[in-house]
Write an enzyme that holds these catalytic residues in place. Structure first.
Site, PDB file in Angstrom:
ATOM      1  N   ASP A 136      -8.973   3.456  -2.429  1.00 30.28           N
ATOM      2  CA  ASP A 136      -9.871   3.957  -1.379  1.00 30.28           C
ATOM      3  C   ASP A 136     -11.187   4.451  -1.960  1.00 30.28           C
ATOM      4  OD1 ASP A 136      -7.854   3.355   0.366  1.00 30.28           O
ATOM      5  OD2 ASP A 136      -7.095   5.400   0.491  1.00 30.28           O
ATOM      6  N   ASP A 172       0.852  -1.187   0.000  1.00 29.83           N
ATOM      7  CA  ASP A 172       0.000   0.000   0.000  1.00 29.83           C
ATOM      8  C   ASP A 172       0.894   1.245   0.000  1.00 29.83           C
ATOM      9  OD1 ASP A 172      -2.386   1.404   0.072  1.00 29.83           O
ATOM     10  OD2 ASP A 172      -2.621   1.237   2.238  1.00 29.83           O
ATOM     11  N   GLU A 201       2.667   4.626  -4.316  1.00 27.54           N
ATOM     12  CA  GLU A 201       2.682   5.439  -5.549  1.00 27.54           C
ATOM     13  C   GLU A 201       4.050   6.115  -5.820  1.00 27.54           C
ATOM     14  OE1 GLU A 201      -0.962   4.205  -4.438  1.00 27.54           O
ATOM     15  OE2 GLU A 201       0.178   5.589  -3.209  1.00 27.54           O
TER      16      GLU A 201
END
Length: 820
Positions: free
Chosen positions: A483, A408, A411
């Site tokens: 999300d 997670d 990015e």
């Protein structure tokens, strides 16, 4: 003609163009010299170089650069060009490069390209601007074809048909994104075009921030551009869109066979803690007879949110806790965040700093940004040494018994959301700034995590779930859509996202059931659970400081609807597992947009029907909002059976379907076959010994390839599997089950074959007449009438007196005749 290399640059990095004009449109220019190469064609203008490479019969790579050497992305393409015979013809102002199914015309006056199929139909053509630069930005301009539709492009919101819109590839942490917002977490610059003349695919293999414009704000061209680097794209054409996706995944790789448990239901929350709550959730699933395989541990399992730690107070003995969960049939997946807290007493930080494994500024200082633990350094996953170190660090979790990993915030995300572009990455020895490396950071973290899982547990198949990635991410991880929000709109948008990922090579994908941000209503959660039963990844996830969002938290009715679809999912594991295996071989999605199989059907692109998809090549799923009691469903060409009653419909029409909350509109295509087993509470629990086959009568036959292996480990690569082709031939009134392949014996000792829609049956198995039996059959159980008022009674569907036969499941060839 003879080719003599033409030196156009003052040095290896500076073009000769006038710097005062560097921010105006600069075309490639007239081709001055060219030559045929062993695998294609190369040449130059007075400003740039080009190269065309025939990778496969239907794949041509196009490269254009202002510099002497061409850049490359070392992470996405995993194959070398095949040795393909091709023709090259020279005319006065053009060249024609041709393969068996593709023809490329090169206009020598402007280096603009046109792509044709073998019948001379125009598939794709450059605008007269061709390939051009504005400063460092490079763009390919393509003429819009009549009635052209654009589909795919990975994790992109919006409509199925992307015409009239533009999309950016720049991996972005976007909490509670809107259903039309862009960009999101994961970038796959591969799209498919379809129009009246045919279809094609284009993959832009450039990791910089890129923009795809499909006729937004202009009526002249579509274009794709990168803010820096070379123009480097692959053009695909094959007879079908399915074959183009297969070719793209040949180029960028396919997923590995996941462990069987990863196909089961996965329960997640931000966060389950302390360990007593984890036990309580696991026990509730078992007490309530609700199938589930996985429980996730989010960031609260860590000490102060530091990766490679457990919170000693909340999880005093993680190894014992995980062992207890395994006794209940649960696997444990932990979250991994890339931020390494800059704390001298924290060994991962000391090690990374000492070994030079972190992302740095150009002067060598370690880059720091704030994430969950506070100020953090970030491993440079484009550095092979960092990847090796990360693989070793993962022993911390595997020694505790952890089964899977959830990457997670990769990015990479940080508070402020503005990572400086001057940061430097190793890029496997090539050195690159953040501008070039950002889009592959998450992919390389997933790669490192998968390799670490395999290294630490070589006897097991790795499972990695990632939020971020780039083209080729399917080789390393499953993906989820980040999300999302607990809303009807997000539920449907998630389906389009997963279908688009499937068109872009990512077969194993899903969304957070129930929505991560916000709180789902009872109806929304029930509908989402039913839809997600037909999703490759089946995971529920909810956010901290929200109400409990386990399937039983919404009342008795939702609990029973959820249990019904969980049981249905687990009964479908033979079909699902076989489809996963096929996807490892051909790269095709399990959740397939109708645009893959019906690209010229205008109706499927309408907003009312664009969410429909085929699941495991058999089920037509028509997702609808929870509040709709009657829905419009479009059935494509062919014949379709309503799953729950066997009501038969002719395709090519819109029908109105009753859609009570406990029955999601789903259909089976005539002529198809799928398999079931008895449902289990988890995948480690053996079903009974009967393999159930469902055969649907139709005028067109089909083939179902049944696949079994141990569900874990790598022995299947050495022949420890069972595979057999089951072919329905309606013209002969027969079903052929070919001799089993592989060294494994089936776990099913007998077959029960149900006949749907057949009017006359005289079944014989290998010439021996069979006793035809019948039973009332239901795919879903009847709901309890908790409030037995007339207007509260739930519908219950059975297929009355469904005929079937039973016979031994031997490894020998079996032929069932007399099916009319």
């Amino acid at each position: 003609m003879e080719f003599n290399h033409y030196i156009r640059m003052n040095d290896s990095s500076t073009p000769t163009t006038n710097s005062r004009n560097s921010f105006r449109h600069q075309p490639f220019g007239k081709v001055l010299e060219w030559n045929k190469t062993p695998d294609g064609l190369s040449g130059s203008s007075d400003f740039a170089n080009f190269k065309l490479t025939v990778f496969e019969t239907g794949i041509v790579r196009v490269q254009a650069s202002r510099f002497e050497s061409f850049e490359s992305n070392p992470y996405s393409v995993v194959v070398q060009p095949k040795s393909i015979d091709f023709g090259l013809e020279e005319f006065q102002d053009k060249l024609i490069l041709s393969t068996g199914i593709l023809r490329v015309e090169i206009n020598l006056q402007s280096f603009s390209l046109a792509f044709f199929d073998q019948n001379g139909k125009l598939l794709n053509q450059d605008d007269s601007f061709g390939v051009a630069w504005i400063g460092s930005e490079v763009t390919a301009y393509k003429k819009l074809q009549q009635n052209e539709k654009f589909i795919g492009l990975g994790e992109k919101t919006g409509n199925l048909n992307r015409f009239g819109n533009a999309y950016t590839h720049w991996n972005t942490d976007y909490f509670a994104y809107g259903v039309g917002d862009d960009p999101l977490y994961l970038s796959i610059p591969f799209y498919l075009g379809a129009h009246n003349q045919g279809h094609y695919g284009i993959f832009l293999d450039n990791t910089h921030k890129s923009l795809f414009n499909f006729g937004a704000s202009n009526n002249r061209f579509a274009s794709f551009s990168a803010e820096d680097g070379d123009m480097d794209y692959y053009f695909f054409h094959y007879p079908s869109i399915s074959e183009i996706i297969t070719a793209y995944t040949w180029l960028t790789g396919r997923m590995q066979m996941p462990p069987m448990w990863a196909l089961g239901f996965q329960q997640c929350r931000y966060s389950y803690y302390p360990e007593s709550e984890v036990y309580a959730v696991a026990q509730a699933f078992r007490d309530k007879k609700m199938p589930a395989d996985v429980i996730y541990l989010d960031i609260h399992h860590m000490e102060a949110y530091k990766v490679f730690t457990f919170d000693g107070e909340k999880f005093s003995n993680p190894k014992a806790m995980i062992s207890r969960l395994k006794e209940k049939g649960f696997k444990v997946v932990v979250i991994l965040d890339p931020g390494i807290k800059t704390e001298e007493s924290y060994s991962p930080y000391r090690e990374g700093l000492a070994q030079g494994l972190f992302v740095n500024y150009p002067d060598g200082q370690t880059y720091e940004a704030q994430v969950w633990p506070g100020w953090c350094a970030f491993p440079d996953f484009t550095n092979p040494a960092t990847r090796s170190w990360w693989e070793e660090k993962m022993a911390f979790y595997t020694q505790a018994g952890v089964d899977g990993f959830w990457t997670d915030m990769n990015e990479p995300a940080s508070w402020g959301q503005c990572t400086p572009n001057l940061l430097e990455f190793d890029f496997d020895g090539e050195k690159a700034s953040h501008r070039k490396a950002r889009n592959v950071f998450g992919m390389q973290m997933a790669r490192s995590t998968q390799a670490g899982a395999s290294k630490q547990n070589p006897e097991k198949r790795p499972f990695v779930l990632t939020r971020s990635g780039f083209a080729g991410i399917q080789r390393f991880a499953a993906a989820w859509t980040g999300d999302n929000v607990a809303s009807e709109e997000h539920m449907l948008a998630g389906i389009r996202l997963v279908n688009s990922l499937g068109m872009s090579g990512v077969s194993f994908a899903g969304y957070d059931v129930g929505g991560f941000a916000g709180e789902a209503s009872k109806g929304l959660f029930a509908r989402w659970m039913s839809i997600a039963a037909f999703s490759p990844l089946y995971r529920a996830h909810s956010m901290i400081n929200t109400k409990d969002a386990e399937p039983w938290a919404f009342g008795e009715e939702v609990e029973e609807i959820s249990r019904n679809y969980l049981n249905f999912r687990y009964s479908l594991l033979p079909t699902l597992y076989s489809a996963f295996y096929q996807s490892t071989q051909n790269g095709l999605p399990l959740a397939a947009s109708l645009a893959i199989h019906y690209p010229q059907d205008e109706t499927i692109y309408q907003s009312a029907f664009q969410n429909e998809y085929l699941f495991c090549a058999t089920f037509l799923v028509a997702p609808i909002e929870s509040f709709r009691e009657i829905s419009k469903v479009y059935l494509p060409q062919g014949e379709w059976y309503y799953l729950y009653t066997d009501q038969k419909h002719q395709g090519g029409q819109i029908i109105y379907q009753d859609s009570p909350l406990n029955y999601l509109p789903a259909y089976v295509q005539a002529g198809k076959i799928f398999a079931q087993q008895s449902p289990t509470q988890h995948t480690g629990m053996a079903p009974d010994s009967t393999l159930i086959l469902h055969l649907y009568r139709g005028s067109t036959g089909s083939t179902y390839i049944h696949y079994e292996d141990a569900g874990e480990g790598l022995d299947y690569l050495d022949g420890e599997f069972l595979s057999r082709e089951i072919q329905y031939e309606p013209e002969n009134g027969s079903l052929k089950i070919e001799k089993a392949k592989g060294q494994k014996s089936s776990q099913y000792a007998q077959i029960r074959l149900f006949f749907h829609g057949f009017e006359s049956l005289n079944p014989q198995v290998n010439g021996t007449k069979q006793d035809l039996k019948s039973t009332d059959f239901a795919f879903l159980d009847k709901l309890t009438e908790f409030d037995p008022l007339p207007d509260q009674v739930h519908p219950y569907f059975q297929i009355k007196q469904l005929p079937y036969i039973e016979f031994a499941h031997t490894a020998a060839e079996l032929e069932i005749k007399g099916l009319n």
